[in-house]
Design a protein around this motif. Sequence first.
Motif, PDB file in Angstrom:
ATOM      1  N   GLU A 183       0.755  -0.787   0.368  1.00  0.00           N
ATOM      2  CA  GLU A 183      -0.438   0.350  -0.230  1.00  0.00           C
ATOM      3  C   GLU A 183       0.918   0.802   0.228  1.00  0.00           C
ATOM      4  O   GLU A 183       0.689   2.181  -0.448  1.00  0.00           O
ATOM      5  CB  GLU A 183      -1.022  -0.077   0.979  1.00  0.00           C
ATOM      6  N   ARG A 205       2.331   1.733  -3.275  1.00  0.00           N
ATOM      7  CA  ARG A 205       1.423   2.118  -4.465  1.00  0.00           C
ATOM      8  C   ARG A 205       0.929   4.147  -4.095  1.00  0.00           C
ATOM      9  O   ARG A 205       0.789   4.548  -5.060  1.00  0.00           O
ATOM     10  CB  ARG A 205       0.592   1.488  -4.288  1.00  0.00           C
ATOM     11  N   TRP A 206       1.504   3.769  -2.299  1.00  0.00           N
ATOM     12  CA  TRP A 206       0.838   5.533  -2.360  1.00  0.00           C
ATOM     13  C   TRP A 206       1.911   6.268  -2.969  1.00  0.00           C
ATOM     14  O   TRP A 206       1.857   7.762  -3.594  1.00  0.00           O
ATOM     15  CB  TRP A 206       1.049   5.631  -1.168  1.00  0.00           C
ATOM     16  N   LEU A 261       4.302   5.481  -6.155  1.00  0.00           N
ATOM     17  CA  LEU A 261       4.359   5.409  -7.299  1.00  0.00           C
ATOM     18  C   LEU A 261       3.360   6.766  -7.706  1.00  0.00           C
ATOM     19  O   LEU A 261       2.840   7.335  -8.767  1.00  0.00           O
ATOM     20  CB  LEU A 261       3.487   3.946  -7.943  1.00  0.00           C
ATOM     21  N   ASP A 262       1.652   6.188  -7.178  1.00  0.00           N
ATOM     22  CA  ASP A 262       0.891   7.459  -7.284  1.00  0.00           C
ATOM     23  C   ASP A 262       1.317   8.892  -7.623  1.00  0.00           C
ATOM     24  O   ASP A 262       0.810   9.620  -7.495  1.00  0.00           O
ATOM     25  CB  ASP A 262      -0.232   7.039  -6.592  1.00  0.00           C
ATOM     26  N   ALA A 263       1.756   8.787  -6.206  1.00  0.00           N
ATOM     27  CA  ALA A 263       2.480  10.703  -5.929  1.00  0.00           C
ATOM     28  C   ALA A 263       2.839  11.001  -6.845  1.00  0.00           C
ATOM     29  O   ALA A 263       3.455  11.983  -7.197  1.00  0.00           O
ATOM     30  CB  ALA A 263       2.863  10.165  -4.189  1.00  0.00           C
ATOM     31  N   THR A 264       3.961  10.712  -7.446  1.00  0.00           N
ATOM     32  CA  THR A 264       5.050  11.045  -8.863  1.00  0.00           C
ATOM     33  C   THR A 264       3.923  11.270  -9.833  1.00  0.00           C
ATOM     34  O   THR A 264       3.973  11.330 -10.923  1.00  0.00           O
ATOM     35  CB  THR A 264       6.161   9.689  -9.082  1.00  0.00           C
ATOM     36  N   ARG A 265       3.468   9.871  -9.562  1.00  0.00           N
ATOM     37  CA  ARG A 265       2.035  10.143 -10.987  1.00  0.00           C
ATOM     38  C   ARG A 265       0.913  11.398 -10.601  1.00  0.00           C
ATOM     39  O   ARG A 265       0.822  12.491 -11.278  1.00  0.00           O
ATOM     40  CB  ARG A 265       1.921   8.698 -11.573  1.00  0.00           C
ATOM     41  N   HIS A 266       0.516  11.696  -9.538  1.00  0.00           N
ATOM     42  CA  HIS A 266      -0.584  12.727  -9.306  1.00  0.00           C
ATOM     43  C   HIS A 266      -0.435  13.724  -8.471  1.00  0.00           C
ATOM     44  O   HIS A 266      -1.432  14.735  -8.374  1.00  0.00           O
ATOM     45  CB  HIS A 266      -1.819  11.494  -9.242  1.00  0.00           C
TER      46      HIS A 266
END
Length: 118
Positions: free
Chosen positions: A92, A95-96, A98-103
Amino acid sequence: MGNPSSAAKTTTTGIEQAYALNNPCRLRLGEIYCAAPDVDFKVFFEDMETYIDLPEHVTLALNPNDSVLAFSAYHHGVSRAGRPDDIELTEEETRWVLDATRHLPFDVIWVEPELMPG
């Protein structure tokens, strides 16, 4: 001078209070640049989750060959944010990140000093 841990709590509390007031602009944070920080890798990301919406942007520079951070990781028993070991994060948490670098306004820079000119 006081207890360093109480100073850190005061700072965190101040940020949390400004954020709770729904007025993050009061802090006037632009770019937060973390140059190979010597802080617990997992704690770094846990803390970042509390302030990621406040600055305009956060950048984390990693140096996988930093010998001082390697020694610090050995000394503390956990990797450092500037020289992380990604197996320390749960699925988890990974995933956070990776999502932070994208969004989110968050970038990671992988520094390799041997490839730098000069």
